[in-house]
Design an enzyme around this catalytic site. Sequence first.
Site, mmCIF file in Angstrom:
data_model
loop_
_atom_site.group_PDB
_atom_site.id
_atom_site.type_symbol
_atom_site.label_atom_id
_atom_site.label_comp_id
_atom_site.label_asym_id
_atom_site.label_seq_id
_atom_site.Cartn_x
_atom_site.Cartn_y
_atom_site.Cartn_z
ATOM 1 N N LYS A 177 -3.554 6.970 -0.161
ATOM 2 C CA LYS A 177 -3.388 6.685 1.268
ATOM 3 C C LYS A 177 -4.234 5.482 1.744
ATOM 4 C CE LYS A 177 -2.192 11.477 2.316
ATOM 5 N NZ LYS A 177 -2.388 12.620 3.239
ATOM 6 N N TYR B 132 7.364 12.613 6.370
ATOM 7 C CA TYR B 132 6.601 13.731 6.923
ATOM 8 C C TYR B 132 7.404 14.512 7.969
ATOM 9 C CZ TYR B 132 2.211 12.503 4.579
ATOM 10 O OH TYR B 132 1.214 12.286 3.642
ATOM 11 N N ASN C 80 -7.318 11.806 4.065
ATOM 12 C CA ASN C 80 -7.767 12.608 2.918
ATOM 13 C C ASN C 80 -7.386 11.972 1.579
ATOM 14 O OD1 ASN C 80 -5.062 13.179 3.033
ATOM 15 N ND2 ASN C 80 -5.271 15.400 3.035
ATOM 16 N N HIS D 13 -1.912 12.166 -1.299
ATOM 17 C CA HIS D 13 -0.887 13.195 -1.082
ATOM 18 C C HIS D 13 -0.326 13.583 -2.434
ATOM 19 C CE1 HIS D 13 2.803 15.229 0.217
ATOM 20 N NE2 HIS D 13 3.393 14.538 -0.740
ATOM 21 N N GLU E 82 10.832 13.808 -2.946
ATOM 22 C CA GLU E 82 9.859 12.772 -2.553
ATOM 23 C C GLU E 82 9.940 11.557 -3.477
ATOM 24 O OE1 GLU E 82 6.100 14.876 -2.321
ATOM 25 O OE2 GLU E 82 6.680 15.869 -0.464
#
Length: 140
Positions: free
Chosen positions: A11, A51, A114, A117, A128
């Site tokens: 990320k 998302y 964070n 993913h 995905e």
Amino acid sequence: MASERTFSIIKPDATKRNLTGAINQKIEAAGLRIIGQKRIRMSQTQAEGFYGVHKERPFFKSLVSFMTSGPVIVQVLQGDNAVLKYREVMGATDPAKANAGTIRKEFAESIEANSVHGSDSAENAKIEIEFFFKPEEIVD
Ligand code: CMP
């Protein structure tokens, strides 16, 4: 367990701090093979679509804004039990709850920023992966 694939995103908080290599090292040390990888800038449409399952959650707008705030690395990982194995390597979503040695414990800034993913099931991994990769971009 036979060889399986999972989908990963490094990320914006991690690419910004030059942590791509350090994260890839943890992935490879766990025996997972990076068989597809590209650095992209996620569009608003892509982030909202990816998302979509979280659309009604209070953090959705902020999450989309965060995921489009800088470059991300999208990856296809392959190995025995890859979905579960990568979830162990990542640690809990909330870095405060992540085990020692995990990516999120060592690198994550917050529950939103964070660092990574990973897919939560083999079924979602397939969806995905197809969202971000053409078949010819994956070489095993
Ligand atoms: P990820 O595994 O990519 O899935 C959804 C993301 O939403 C999650 O990691 C976090 O980046 C973000 N997020 C922000 N707030 C929360 C929260 N309270 N609970 C779960 N995910 C959150």
